[in-house]
Design a protein around this motif. Sequence first.
Motif, short mmCIF file in Angstrom:
data_model
loop_
_atom_site.label_atom_id
_atom_site.label_comp_id
_atom_site.label_asym_id
_atom_site.label_seq_id
_atom_site.Cartn_x
_atom_site.Cartn_y
_atom_site.Cartn_z
N MET A 71 0.83 -1.21 0.00
CA MET A 71 0.00 0.00 0.00
C MET A 71 0.86 1.25 0.00
O MET A 71 0.56 2.24 -0.68
N GLU A 72 1.95 1.23 0.77
CA GLU A 72 2.84 2.39 0.82
C GLU A 72 3.52 2.61 -0.53
O GLU A 72 3.65 3.75 -0.99
N ALA A 73 3.95 1.52 -1.18
CA ALA A 73 4.56 1.65 -2.51
C ALA A 73 3.55 2.22 -3.51
O ALA A 73 3.91 3.05 -4.36
N ALA A 74 2.31 1.78 -3.41
CA ALA A 74 1.27 2.30 -4.31
C ALA A 74 1.01 3.78 -4.02
O ALA A 74 0.83 4.58 -4.94
N ARG A 75 0.99 4.14 -2.74
CA ARG A 75 0.78 5.55 -2.37
C ARG A 75 1.90 6.42 -2.93
O ARG A 75 1.66 7.52 -3.45
N ALA A 76 3.15 5.92 -2.81
CA ALA A 76 4.29 6.69 -3.32
C ALA A 76 4.20 6.86 -4.83
O ALA A 76 4.52 7.94 -5.37
N ALA A 77 3.74 5.82 -5.52
CA ALA A 77 3.59 5.92 -6.98
C ALA A 77 2.53 6.95 -7.33
O ALA A 77 2.70 7.74 -8.27
N GLU A 78 1.43 6.95 -6.57
CA GLU A 78 0.38 7.95 -6.82
C GLU A 78 0.88 9.36 -6.52
O GLU A 78 0.58 10.32 -7.25
N ALA A 79 1.66 9.51 -5.45
CA ALA A 79 2.20 10.83 -5.10
C ALA A 79 3.14 11.35 -6.18
O ALA A 79 3.28 12.56 -6.37
N ALA A 80 3.76 10.41 -6.91
CA ALA A 80 4.66 10.80 -7.99
C ALA A 80 3.90 11.06 -9.29
O ALA A 80 4.52 11.34 -10.33
N GLY A 81 2.57 10.96 -9.25
CA GLY A 81 1.77 11.30 -10.41
C GLY A 81 1.27 10.14 -11.23
O GLY A 81 0.61 10.34 -12.26
N ARG A 82 1.53 8.90 -10.78
CA ARG A 82 1.09 7.73 -11.55
C ARG A 82 -0.35 7.37 -11.21
O ARG A 82 -0.84 7.61 -10.10
N SER A 83 -1.04 6.78 -12.17
CA SER A 83 -2.37 6.24 -11.95
C SER A 83 -2.22 4.81 -11.44
O SER A 83 -1.59 3.98 -12.09
N VAL A 84 -2.78 4.53 -10.25
CA VAL A 84 -2.66 3.21 -9.64
C VAL A 84 -4.05 2.62 -9.44
O VAL A 84 -4.96 3.28 -8.92
N ILE A 85 -4.21 1.37 -9.85
CA ILE A 85 -5.44 0.61 -9.58
C ILE A 85 -5.16 -0.29 -8.38
O ILE A 85 -4.22 -1.08 -8.38
N HIS A 86 -5.98 -0.16 -7.35
CA HIS A 86 -5.72 -0.86 -6.09
C HIS A 86 -6.42 -2.21 -6.06
O HIS A 86 -7.63 -2.29 -5.83
N GLU A 115 5.20 -1.50 -11.21
CA GLU A 115 6.04 -0.62 -12.03
C GLU A 115 5.58 -0.58 -13.48
O GLU A 115 5.50 0.49 -14.10
N LYS A 116 5.23 -1.74 -14.02
CA LYS A 116 4.92 -1.82 -15.46
C LYS A 116 3.46 -1.53 -15.78
O LYS A 116 3.14 -1.09 -16.89
N THR A 117 2.56 -1.80 -14.84
CA THR A 117 1.13 -1.67 -15.14
C THR A 117 0.40 -0.63 -14.29
O THR A 117 -0.72 -0.23 -14.64
N GLY A 118 0.99 -0.25 -13.16
CA GLY A 118 0.26 0.63 -12.25
C GLY A 118 -0.85 -0.09 -11.50
O GLY A 118 -1.76 0.56 -10.99
N VAL A 119 -0.78 -1.42 -11.43
CA VAL A 119 -1.75 -2.21 -10.67
C VAL A 119 -1.05 -2.76 -9.43
O VAL A 119 0.00 -3.41 -9.53
N ALA A 120 -1.61 -2.48 -8.27
CA ALA A 120 -1.04 -2.96 -7.01
C ALA A 120 -1.73 -4.26 -6.60
O ALA A 120 -2.96 -4.29 -6.48
N VAL A 121 -0.95 -5.33 -6.43
CA VAL A 121 -1.47 -6.62 -5.96
C VAL A 121 -0.58 -7.08 -4.81
O VAL A 121 0.50 -6.53 -4.57
N THR A 122 -1.02 -8.10 -4.10
CA THR A 122 -0.36 -8.53 -2.87
C THR A 122 0.35 -9.86 -3.04
O THR A 122 -0.25 -10.82 -3.53
N PRO A 123 1.63 -9.96 -2.63
CA PRO A 123 2.33 -11.24 -2.68
C PRO A 123 1.76 -12.22 -1.66
O PRO A 123 1.29 -11.81 -0.58
#
Length: 379
Positions: free
Chosen positions: A18-33, A333-341
């Motif tokens: 979630m934090e990595a996704a938040r950082a990507a959004e803060a950098a201007g990327r579109s993220v699908i959660h 990184e490649k898709t802007g989709v955040a998933v969980t390991p």
Amino acid sequence: MRVSRRSDVDPFIVMDVMEAARAAEAAGRSVIHMEVGQPGTPAPAGARAAVAAALEAGPMGYTVALGLPELRAGIANLYRRWYGVELNPERVIVTTGSSGAFLLAFTALFDAGEKVGLGAPGYPSYRQILRALSLQPVEIEARLATRMQPAPEDVPEGLAGLILASPGNPTGTILERGALGALLERALEVGAAVVSDEIYHGLHYGDRAVSALELTDDVVVINSFSKYFSMTGWRVGWMVVPEADIRTYERLAQNMFICPPHVAQVAALAALDCEEELEGNRAVYARNRAAMLEGLPKAGFTRFAPPDGAFYVYADVSELTGDSLKFCQQILEKTGVAVTPGLDFDSARGAKWLRFSYARSEADIAQGLRRLIEAVPQM
């Protein structure tokens, strides 16, 4: 400053995602959660209105330790409506989320050093709370053949407790009545107290989930307003305990928590009457589930047990990677989709599994699937 050995618990990796996704959004990327297990919808309108009125009416103070009597009665009535179970409201204990309920249950039921069985994959905080209480988690390996739920023959001797979860996290699979009954019988054989995690009840896409209370009173059942009721951040849950043990839980609750948050209890009481809105949310999840079952195989994710409930798909990705954490990082990184390991859910096999959540809006899930289908097969 010294620290205890029991405080050495594993991190909750999904929070790092979630934090990595938040950082990507803060950098201007579109993220699908698709990483986080929470609804994309707010608390029901009736719950929000009740809270607004209560805040104007007077202060939010301490309540009795076990929760507002009218909320406990409302929850008991829910068991009558959903399961046909007549429940003494005094057996209902309102808690600070389901997490507070697990702390109370594990403290009341088990002594330090005792072994508690749980299915793997399973909700990671079971293991970590047990360890923090100086208990020994014993993982019971589930398989696709058993729809990622533990089988009675795999439950070992020597357990003081057994945690069951239906629908399960991360799999979304449900224990049908016969399978649940067989596990309850096996627990009785080995002398294990059963804690039944039912926090995804209400979120089913075929037959409803069976409550352990339909089969026995000798069980601790835990539920929450977080999932079906869309109230994750309100931190209000409940547990149902055997009648003879109410005072034990009351003493613990008084000292550990004083009481659940008053404002959250007001919201929860009103939410019990918001069925039309909540069923509308469930219809969205059902459509999202159908989209996932169709779209994930096109992205290369083909090995999973179709979920019966909750809002997750748990996929075997061993043909794609042996490092699910790194794979999740690459997907983000490649898709802007955040998933969980899967590492959160299964310490032995999780490096080869991923969890996808479909709790967000239909538009978000559709967009996320398009991105995965376009990019993952080329990774």
